[in-house]
Every structure is written in structure tokens, then in C-alpha cells.
Scaffold this active site. Structure first.
Site, mmCIF file in Angstrom:
data_model
loop_
_atom_site.group_PDB
_atom_site.id
_atom_site.type_symbol
_atom_site.label_atom_id
_atom_site.label_comp_id
_atom_site.label_asym_id
_atom_site.label_seq_id
_atom_site.Cartn_x
_atom_site.Cartn_y
_atom_site.Cartn_z
ATOM 1 N N PRO A 2 32.519 38.875 10.861
ATOM 2 C CA PRO A 2 32.634 39.186 12.292
ATOM 3 C C PRO A 2 32.088 38.050 13.154
ATOM 4 O O PRO A 2 31.039 37.485 12.843
ATOM 5 C CB PRO A 2 31.792 40.444 12.469
ATOM 6 C CG PRO A 2 31.416 40.893 11.114
ATOM 7 C CD PRO A 2 31.623 39.779 10.161
ATOM 8 N N GLU A 3 32.813 37.703 14.213
ATOM 9 C CA GLU A 3 32.378 36.659 15.140
ATOM 10 C C GLU A 3 32.121 37.294 16.506
ATOM 11 O O GLU A 3 32.132 38.520 16.635
ATOM 12 C CB GLU A 3 33.453 35.564 15.217
ATOM 13 C CG GLU A 3 33.756 34.954 13.838
ATOM 14 C CD GLU A 3 34.842 33.880 13.874
ATOM 15 O OE1 GLU A 3 34.992 33.229 14.918
ATOM 16 O OE2 GLU A 3 35.530 33.705 12.857
#
Ligand SMILES: [Zn+2]
Length: 293
Positions: A2-3
């Protein structure tokens, strides 16, 4: 992994259910995923009490920096959540079964402060355990210690700030964008998408772009991350938002995961190379290499 867009969307979904609730119980199933920071030495240490995990506290709100999310209590104590590669944090409403029980490391049992009625559970799950929870006495302490080592948040970055942080490094632009100490929030997916949209070859030298490219790059970062947030982020494998739903932005990727396919813009074959030990996909026709001889 996840960013920024995934964590921002996660924070927004949790922000609609967590604030105002009280944590009436904490089930910590894997104590080794929790770290506390000693407020005097500022060194990480083993967590000693469930109070560090906000037992008995009322949740005030959430705050994100880069890829990390803080859960802040009204009296101060704060948890910093990092999802790592495969972490998930979601709210399971009252009366609903947990959709997954394997690799669940921590569960917060929520209640209404007025009626005492259950308000569901907040669940932290992380099969690969690259993520974790960090406890702080206050949000100020988190910002002054752990978050002070991160660069400016990518969603807020303007042209002068971007230029300033990139001026300090002669590494490739892709390597610099991935370095959380330079700019916080961008990982492999969005680095490739941003560089394609800004027309910059990933091996361009970070401090050798023409002046107008920093403006274009800063604008692209904000626009592309904003669009990804609006689509609930990209779900590649594990990511879910605060209600347990996947994001849909992966269908909008134009280079990430598309090596050997044709460029959507010019029709040339997309190339894959390794930059910063990560597979990097780009279009040799659309992305200019900026590097002084
Ligand atoms: Zn192209």
C-alpha cells in the site's frame, strides 16, 4: 504494498466510524508487532501495557503522513500504523463476523462512550509481518521522532519543495521518489505511473531535470495521487480499505505491470528495467532521459 493513496483512502473510511468511540478492550495476539518509543531516550522498546494501545481511551481522530497512519486519542496517546507489504486495518461492524481470522494480530473492541453499546471492532491483520504498530505518548512525539525522519508528504508537495528535496541527490529520479526520507508516500506503483505521466525517464538524474520539469512533476504527483485516492487506491494483492473493500485504481495503471505491452499513448513497446532493485516499466518514446553528459 500500500502507498499513499491507499493509506489516505483507508484513513478517510476509518474517519467516518472511529472518532468518538471508546476502546473498551484490546486483544493483542502478537505482542512482537508492537513497538513503543521511550519518551526520554526516544529509542524503540517493547510495549509494556495495553494502555499504550489506547485501552480505555476515546479516539479523537486520524492523521496520515506518507504511508503511515496515526490513531490519536483524546487524552494524547497515539498509535502509528504501518501496513508494510501485506497489512490490513479495517472496521468490523457490530454483530458481524470477522471475514478473516488468520494472521489477525490486534483487535480493538469499540463502544459508545454515552451508552456503552458496542461499536464493532478495529482489526489489524498482517500475514507477512513487515508492518506493525508503534505507540507514542502523543501525536507531537510521533511527529518529532518517527515522522521527522520522513520527507515532506507527497500529496502536499509543491514545486519549490520538490526542487529543494531533489536538489540534494544525484541518484536516479525513480530511486529518489522511492526514498521515504526524500519524499513520503510514493512506492513502486505510483513512481512508475508518475514518471510516465510527467514524461520523465526513470534513470534521469534527480537534480538534473530542466527547471520546468520540476513544476510538471509536482503537478503530476498531486493530480495522479488525488485521482488514485478518488478510486479507493490500487489493490494488487492484499490491500483493503477501512470497510474491507478493495480499490479500483489498478485498472487505470498505464505502465505498472504492463511490461512488453504497447504504450497507451504512442504505441511503442514498454520496457522493463531494474532501478533501485525494483522492476521499473517505462515508455522509451514518451519518457525523456535528463542527464548531463
Ligand atoms: Zn509511449
Amino acid at each position: 504494498m500500500p502507498e499513499l493513496p491507499e493509506i489516505e483512502h483507508l484513513g478517510r473510511t476509518l474517519d467516518s466510524v472511529l472518532p468518538g468511540t471508546v476502546i473498551r478492550n484490546v486483544s493483542l495476539l502478537r505482542p512482537d508487532i508492537v513497538r513503543c518509543t521511550d519518551s526520554r531516550s526516544r529509542r524503540p522498546q517493547r510495549c509494556v501495557s495495553l494502555c499504550d494501545l489506547l485501552l480505555g481511551q476515546r479516539i479523537q481522530g486520524l492523521l496520515r503522513h506518507g504511508k503511515e497512519l496515526a490513531i490519536i486519542s483524546r487524552d494524547g496517546p497515539t498509535i502509528c500504523v504501518h501496513l508494510g507489504m501485506s497489512g490490513q486495518l479495517w472496521h468490523c461492524p457490530r454483530g458481524k463476523q470477522l471475514r478473516r481470522r488468520d494472521h489477525v494480530h490486534c483487535v480493538w473492541h469499540l463502544a459508545s462512550p454515552r451508552t456503552g453499546r458496542g461499536q464493532g471492532r478495529l482489526v489489524f491483520r498482517d500475514p507477512r509481518r513487515f508492518g506493525g504498530l508503534w505507540c507514542f505518548a502523543s501525536i507531537q512525539e510521533l511527529v518529532a521522532t518517527r515522522w521527522s525522519q520522513l520527507g515532506p508528504d507527497a500529496l502536499q508537495i509543491d514545486t519549490p519543495t520538490l526542487r529543494q528535496v531533489l536538489a540534494r541527490t544525484s541518484r536516479s529520479i525513480k530511486t529518489a521518489l522511492l526514498d521515504q526520507r526524500v519524499i513520503a508516500g510514493i512506492g513502486n506503483i505510483y513512481a512508475d505511473e508518475i514518471l510516465f505521466a510527467a514524461g520523465i525517464h526513470p534513470q534521469s538524474v534527480a537534480n538534473e531535470l530542466p527547471a520546468d520539469r520540476y513544476r510538471r512533476l509536482a503537478g503530476t504527483i498531486q493530480r495522479l495521487l488525488g485521482t488514485a485516492i478518488a478510486h479507493g487506491g490500487s489493490t494488487i494483492r492484499d490491500y483493503v480499505d477501512g470497510s474491507g473493500s478493495a480499490g479500483s485504481y489498478a485498472t487505470h495503471h498505464r505502465v505498472y505491470g504492463r511490461a512488453t505491452q504497447l504504450c497507451v499513448s504512442c504505441g511503442q513497446l514498454l520496457h522493463a528495467i531494474i532501478v533501485a532493485q525494483r522492476t521499473t516499466v517505462f515508455c522509451p518514446g514518451c519518457q525523456a532521459l535528463f542527464r548531463k553528459a
